[in-house]
Design a protein around this motif. Sequence first.
Motif, PDB file in Angstrom:
ATOM      1  N   ALA A  35       2.937  -0.965 -14.906  1.00 52.60           N
ATOM      2  CA  ALA A  35       3.979  -1.339 -14.719  1.00 52.60           C
ATOM      3  C   ALA A  35       4.144  -2.028 -13.276  1.00 52.60           C
ATOM      4  O   ALA A  35       4.964  -3.091 -13.544  1.00 52.60           O
ATOM      5  N   PRO A  36       3.736  -1.768 -12.042  1.00 47.35           N
ATOM      6  CA  PRO A  36       4.213  -2.522 -11.251  1.00 47.35           C
ATOM      7  C   PRO A  36       3.396  -3.769 -11.300  1.00 47.35           C
ATOM      8  O   PRO A  36       3.563  -4.803 -10.615  1.00 47.35           O
ATOM      9  N   LEU A  56      -4.441 -10.802   1.944  1.00 43.62           N
ATOM     10  CA  LEU A  56      -4.270  -9.841   3.232  1.00 43.62           C
ATOM     11  C   LEU A  56      -3.233  -8.698   3.127  1.00 43.62           C
ATOM     12  O   LEU A  56      -3.180  -7.641   3.402  1.00 43.62           O
ATOM     13  N   ALA A  57      -1.994  -9.384   2.416  1.00 44.24           N
ATOM     14  CA  ALA A  57      -1.215  -8.208   1.980  1.00 44.24           C
ATOM     15  C   ALA A  57      -1.458  -7.072   1.224  1.00 44.24           C
ATOM     16  O   ALA A  57      -0.962  -5.849   1.395  1.00 44.24           O
ATOM     17  N   THR A  61      -1.421  -3.149   2.440  1.00 42.19           N
ATOM     18  CA  THR A  61      -0.573  -2.013   1.848  1.00 42.19           C
ATOM     19  C   THR A  61      -1.427  -1.217   1.305  1.00 42.19           C
ATOM     20  O   THR A  61      -1.359   0.093   1.236  1.00 42.19           O
ATOM     21  N   THR A  62      -2.866  -1.457   0.745  1.00 38.68           N
ATOM     22  CA  THR A  62      -3.664  -0.231   0.292  1.00 38.68           C
ATOM     23  C   THR A  62      -4.231   0.495   1.239  1.00 38.68           C
ATOM     24  O   THR A  62      -4.398   1.679   1.046  1.00 38.68           O
ATOM     25  N   GLY A  83       1.392  -2.246  -3.269  1.00 39.94           N
ATOM     26  CA  GLY A  83       0.030  -2.849  -3.510  1.00 39.94           C
ATOM     27  C   GLY A  83      -0.168  -3.295  -4.970  1.00 39.94           C
ATOM     28  O   GLY A  83      -0.765  -4.480  -4.936  1.00 39.94           O
ATOM     29  N   LEU A  84       0.036  -2.829  -5.909  1.00 37.40           N
ATOM     30  CA  LEU A  84      -0.087  -3.042  -7.372  1.00 37.40           C
ATOM     31  C   LEU A  84       0.701  -4.375  -7.594  1.00 37.40           C
ATOM     32  O   LEU A  84       0.237  -5.406  -8.230  1.00 37.40           O
TER      33      LEU A  84
END
Length: 813
Positions: A35-36, A56-57, A61-62, A83-84
């Motif tokens: 979904a994401p 990089l983002a 986030t991960t 992140g996804l």
Amino acid sequence: MILNGSNSKFKRLAGRLMERLFNALGSKPALKIAAPFIIGLMLGNHIEAPPIALFLALIITTMLAVLCLRSRIHIGNFLLALGLITAGMLRFGIATQLMPANHIKYFAGTKEKITILCRVSGYPQIRENGIQVEIQIDSLIIDSSIYPVYGNALLKIINFDHQFHYGDRLKIHSKLRQPDGERNPGGFDYRKFLNSQNIFALVTVLKPTDLILLERTAPSTVAGIFFQIKSSLDQKINSLFDKQQRALIRALLLGERGEISSKLREAFARSGVIHALAISGLHVGYILIILAGVFSILPIPRKIKIVLIIAGLLFYNLLVGFKPPIVRASLMASLFLLGKLLQKPVDILNIISVSALIILLIDPQQLFLASFQLSFAAILSIIFIYQKLKIVFEKSQRFRKLTQSKIGEYTGALFLVSLSAQLGTLPIVVYYFHRIPLIALLANLLVIPIVGLVIAYGFICLIVSLIAAPVAQLFANTAGFLVSTLIVFLRNTGSWWFAAVDVYSVTLTGIVIYYFFLYLSINLDKKSHQKLGILTILVLANIFIWRSNFAQRDWLQITFFDVGQGDACLIQFPNGKNLLIDAGPNLMNFDAGEYFIVPGLKRYGIKKLDAAILSHADNDHIGGLPSVMRKIAVEKIYDAGLYHSTAICSLYQFLIDSLKLNYQKIDQPIRLDEFSRCGVYAIHPRESGLKMLARDVNNNSVVIKIIYNQVSFLFTGDIEKKAETYIQEYRDLLRSDVIKVAHHGSKTSSTKSFIEQVKPELAVISVGKNNRFNFPDATVLSRFENFKIRVLRTDLNGAIILRTDGKTLQRIR
């Protein structure tokens, strides 16, 4: 207001539903990932962010998600979802932005012919006017220089035959063209469609001497071997079936539907069974039944049978060339069978999610194709709606009585499956095809079983033909009879006036509302959903009642359609009325009215034209009008009364008479009274001009001036120097903010004195890409540049859309 304190209740109910949704996702990990990720792909399609920034983002986030998950679950889950989403945007960016510098995408668009060195990498598809086949280009020779390149193209040979074999090395002398994108409102995005198949350029060959076979070797790769197998089966089909049957058999068994006539395709579409023509989930289902039936006879363990069925699906994918619809269905079926093989619990939503993830990781652009959306919408609809419908229908004593027998039970199940799929795919079908097939449910009851029998008998006769040709012919006769029955049935049902109804417009907001109410409808047994439904209706009622308070400015909008080498303009007035000026050409296998104008009008939700003006009778202006007149109501027709002795002019005049249209000849300056709040004036030709310019059709083009408060437009047809000089006596009346450049930018028009008189800020040239006249002329373009007038061209920009509130002018496309 209707609502009084209901907003808080609405929020609480929506909150509880969202909480239940997240709880449900806990048992479906693949769905939580898919979904994401899909949301990220959708954002990536609208926001072009640098891949390095997204990478990089994603790392940041991960890392934050991993740290937070140890202590604060909710924030960690949120960061993981973010992140996804970032991963989805990154994957889309990599697919669309990061191409090697020598990719053919960057070489497509050559104005002159070049030498192309390539190998055949696909199976040839027979078309009505030639053959097309996928090629892999490795070198281009431009001005005696060799450029190593990379990428696939689609080779089209027109009006001559050539035998292609997989791996053939070819030398081609042709232009390397870029596929067209969505060049008009409501148009088909051919570039996106081809890109999803990893094809990035077009090569067209008109003469056999421009196509040279350099090398042919025996097939040694897996793809080459399956090419030979498919070619052998194709030859068997040619020998076992007649021409009409052969076209449909090739489509159903091998996925090659190029020989099917456009009329038969339309009959399938109007009957609501076009899905039967495409190799898809329906065909995979029948292949599974055939394989399961064959292996059930053999005394082998269950696990080996499952492995053999999966291998059979792989074989079929190799045979038809891994077409996206069959890959999707085969992947879902294989994952389901793998779960059974490993004796693991099978969650159908997880299987669908994993399938979608795999497909979109490989090719993220699949998400934006109608076939992808329809496939998954149909499957999800059957999963969620079928049982609900079954419960409802089984309350009917008549339905229970009809489904008591085995045949009745099968027919009832097929009916409910078709109804579920149609309910779930309806808004997507309307959005892309502007049509609701009304007889689809009944047609599917006959078509689906016949298609299954044709596939079964077709494969049996092909296999038996390897052993005993006479016996194979018996099976072929049965399959041929079924195919002929199907064709006769669909040609009849497709011709019924009530078979399908055209729908002129649907918005994304409308689609969301439809699915929301569909969700509520199948869950009305729950009190919370009943309350939410009532509150939603009240909210929508408030929006409807108070919408006038949020009314936008009154816009006049003009769409200059991209019709190739021709003219077509749609003017939408602030009072809701619509005017069409010209409708593009009608050439061999190409009708601008049918392919561009009518779909564009439907996309705008236009059911009626208050007037249509034919500037003059040349084919590139009149050609598409008959299709428009037959499919869209036209209140009044204006023209100068001069026609050529051509079939298209005769048809145009016949339709005016047979449809009893209000007609007015323009031979003096008039104001068109249909369009209040705006001044719409026909300022040319005049009777004196008609006499002076004799039967010069171009110079007697109807010239239209439109004034909306402080902004004005001038539409000049194909007038040339004589007419430009003649109408300059209007002086200040000619001054306009926008001019539709006369005669597609020909050097015979747009004289210096005329441009000085009009003094436009913007000039729009309607012209075909790479046209044989070399329009627009360089001197005309230089003239506009000298006057510092901005030029927009349909060959470079596609359809051009302008709008004004009477004070300012905006370009919105």
